[in-house]
Scaffold this motif. Structure first.
Motif, PDB file in Angstrom:
ATOM      1  N   SER A  62     -34.640 -66.226  76.946  1.00 55.43           N
ATOM      2  CA  SER A  62     -35.428 -65.445  75.995  1.00 55.43           C
ATOM      3  C   SER A  62     -36.191 -64.362  76.752  1.00 55.43           C
ATOM      4  O   SER A  62     -36.298 -64.389  77.985  1.00 55.43           O
ATOM      5  CB  SER A  62     -36.399 -66.346  75.231  1.00 55.43           C
ATOM      6  OG  SER A  62     -37.372 -66.893  76.118  1.00 55.43           O
TER       7      SER A  62
ATOM      8  N   LEU B 280     -44.033 -60.712  67.582  1.00 53.12           N
ATOM      9  CA  LEU B 280     -42.717 -61.277  67.333  1.00 53.12           C
ATOM     10  C   LEU B 280     -42.472 -61.390  65.834  1.00 53.12           C
ATOM     11  O   LEU B 280     -43.199 -62.078  65.123  1.00 53.12           O
ATOM     12  CB  LEU B 280     -42.600 -62.646  67.994  1.00 53.12           C
ATOM     13  CG  LEU B 280     -41.244 -63.354  67.868  1.00 53.12           C
ATOM     14  CD1 LEU B 280     -40.153 -62.551  68.566  1.00 53.12           C
ATOM     15  CD2 LEU B 280     -41.324 -64.763  68.452  1.00 53.12           C
TER      16      LEU B 280
ATOM     17  N   GLN C 108     -34.441 -61.878  69.474  1.00 54.87           N
ATOM     18  CA  GLN C 108     -35.869 -61.707  69.244  1.00 54.87           C
ATOM     19  C   GLN C 108     -36.152 -60.264  68.870  1.00 54.87           C
ATOM     20  O   GLN C 108     -35.684 -59.341  69.544  1.00 54.87           O
ATOM     21  CB  GLN C 108     -36.667 -62.087  70.501  1.00 54.87           C
ATOM     22  CG  GLN C 108     -36.564 -63.560  70.880  1.00 54.87           C
ATOM     23  CD  GLN C 108     -37.182 -63.848  72.228  1.00 54.87           C
ATOM     24  OE1 GLN C 108     -36.585 -63.549  73.265  1.00 54.87           O
ATOM     25  NE2 GLN C 108     -38.368 -64.420  72.225  1.00 54.87           N
TER      26      GLN C 108
ATOM     27  N   ALA D 296     -37.262 -64.676  65.443  1.00 58.16           N
ATOM     28  CA  ALA D 296     -36.821 -65.486  66.576  1.00 58.16           C
ATOM     29  C   ALA D 296     -35.665 -66.358  66.106  1.00 58.16           C
ATOM     30  O   ALA D 296     -35.851 -67.255  65.286  1.00 58.16           O
ATOM     31  CB  ALA D 296     -37.967 -66.338  67.102  1.00 58.16           C
TER      32      ALA D 296
ATOM     33  N   ARG E  17     -38.913 -69.315  63.103  1.00 55.29           N
ATOM     34  CA  ARG E  17     -40.157 -69.043  62.389  1.00 55.29           C
ATOM     35  C   ARG E  17     -40.135 -69.640  60.985  1.00 55.29           C
ATOM     36  O   ARG E  17     -41.160 -70.095  60.466  1.00 55.29           O
ATOM     37  CB  ARG E  17     -40.414 -67.538  62.326  1.00 55.29           C
ATOM     38  CG  ARG E  17     -40.675 -66.914  63.690  1.00 55.29           C
ATOM     39  CD  ARG E  17     -40.844 -65.417  63.609  1.00 55.29           C
ATOM     40  NE  ARG E  17     -42.018 -65.035  62.859  1.00 55.29           N
ATOM     41  CZ  ARG E  17     -43.239 -64.906  63.380  1.00 55.29           C
ATOM     42  NH1 ARG E  17     -43.429 -65.141  64.664  1.00 55.29           N
ATOM     43  NH2 ARG E  17     -44.254 -64.531  62.635  1.00 55.29           N
TER      44      ARG E  17
END
Length: 374
Positions: free
Chosen positions: A164, A216, A209, A219, A236
């Motif tokens: 990530s 953010l 992402q 995700a 999320r």
């Protein structure tokens, strides 16, 4: 299948006599010349990957090493008089393997690897390397070569890895039908989460992402499996979306606009799926050979072509919209299972093919991509 003639090279190895692109006169975005080769591995090359800026590349081998290269610079330690002739050959003509210039090697990473390396990943800043050595995920500092962590826990070979942004997490997808998510910022050697939804070996894993003003917004973890299902985990929202391809999946590659997903299946078909709806948009099946090996696929930086390896040693490019083959890169004597496309738009014709014959070849539209000095 019949093997092409082999000859003994100066280093004592045997290899096919020549490399070539079978369809010449292609457009500027289509590779047609072998412009450099990555020499150093002993045995099959399992994975190839470009850095995020496209300036460097990595290869992973059965010899338990990962090697870092500058694919556009010719190694001055191996001057070759034939370089002059290779730099301007006629597309479609055979190019002897030994006359292809060697690319510049930069670094070799062997520490921490006790088994052949099946997959590699590099963060966006090109500072952290993750590599899969059988059931162990090895985390290495690219600059210092220091092994930072060795993460264990899988019950089967790791097939794919991902990182990530900011190296917050590392992901490993395994033959044991799980994806393990590891904390990249702590010293905890236990996974922070294990995804167990797959019914068979997990063959690929991606992290998506999206940020807005450093916040953010999205995700997503996307996985593919031999059970034929692409699973999209919205972290999320706490949701999982499943898209069944009706065939075992060996790899997948998203388009750069984030709209579509190319899915390489063991039935020999590459399927193009719309990511949001799961709708099948196109299939690509006519020109590559598949069925016995796990073949990687990728998409060129202009989203114009899908690239796949082939079990007969070729790499094939398909037009993404029309579905027809536009180029066939020939010369490897064993299955070409790994391919990588340069991520930069100005180098959309630049590809790397890695084969079980131990060779990795850099292809481009013309020889202007390679040079002798920085």
């Amino acid at each position: 299948r019949q093997q092409q003639p082999e000859e003994e090279l100066e280093d004592g190895t045997t290899e096919r006599i020549s490399m070539k692109a079978s369809r010449h006169g292609a457009g500027p975005g289509i590779p047609q010349l072998p412009v450099s080769r990555l020499v150093g591995h002993e045995g099959p090359i399992q994975d190839v990957q470009f850095s995020a800026d496209g300036n460097y590349c990595l290869t992973a081998g059965h010899d338990r090493s990962v090697r870092l290269w500058n694919p556009s610079r010719i190694d001055p330690a191996f001057p070759n008089l034939d370089d002059i002739t290779v730099r301007s050959p006629t597309a479609g003509k055979n190019v002897p393997l030994n006359s292809i210039p060697r690319a510049l090697p930069i670094q070799v990473y062997t520490d921490g690897h006790t088994h052949p390396i099946s997959a590699i990943g590099l963060d966006n800043q090109s500072t952290t390397l993750v590599s899969a050595s059988e059931t162990t995920l090895v985390v290495t500092d690219v600059v210092t070569k220091q092994v930072k962590r060795r993460l264990q826990g899988h019950a089967g070979r790791i097939n794919a890895v991902a990182i990530s942004k900011g190296c917050e997490t590392y992901l490993s997808a395994s033959y044991d039908a799980t994806v393990r998510i590891w904390d990249g910022r702590s010293r905890n050697y236990e996974p922070i989460q294990i995804l167990k939804d797959a019914k068979d070996s997990v063959t690929d894993v991606h992290v998506v992402q999206q940020y807005s003003q450093n916040d953010l917004q999205q995700a997503i973890i996307r996985t593919s499996s031999v059970d034929g299902v692409v699973r999209t985990y919205d972290l999320r929202m706490g949701q999982v979306k499943c898209d069944d391809c009706q065939s075992s999946i060996s790899s997948m590659a998203p388009t750069h606009d984030g709209q579509c997903l190319a899915i390489s299946c063991l039935d020999g078909t590459i399927r193009l799926m719309e990511q949001d709806t799961g709708e099948l948009l196109n299939t690509y099946v006519s020109d590559h050979v598949a069925g016995n090996y796990s073949l990687r696929c990728c998409i060129t930086s202009d989203d114009a072509n899908i690239v796949t390896g082939s079990e007969d040693g070729r790499a094939v490019l398909y037009d993404l919209v029309r579905g027809s083959p536009v180029q066939s890169l020939e010369g490897h004597s064993r299955p070409t299972c790994s391919v990588a496309a340069n991520p930069k738009r100005e180098n959309t014709s630049v590809l790397i093919t890695g084969s079980f014959d131990g060779n990795a070849i850099v292809w481009a539209h013309d020889s202007s991509y390679v040079h002798m000095k920085e």
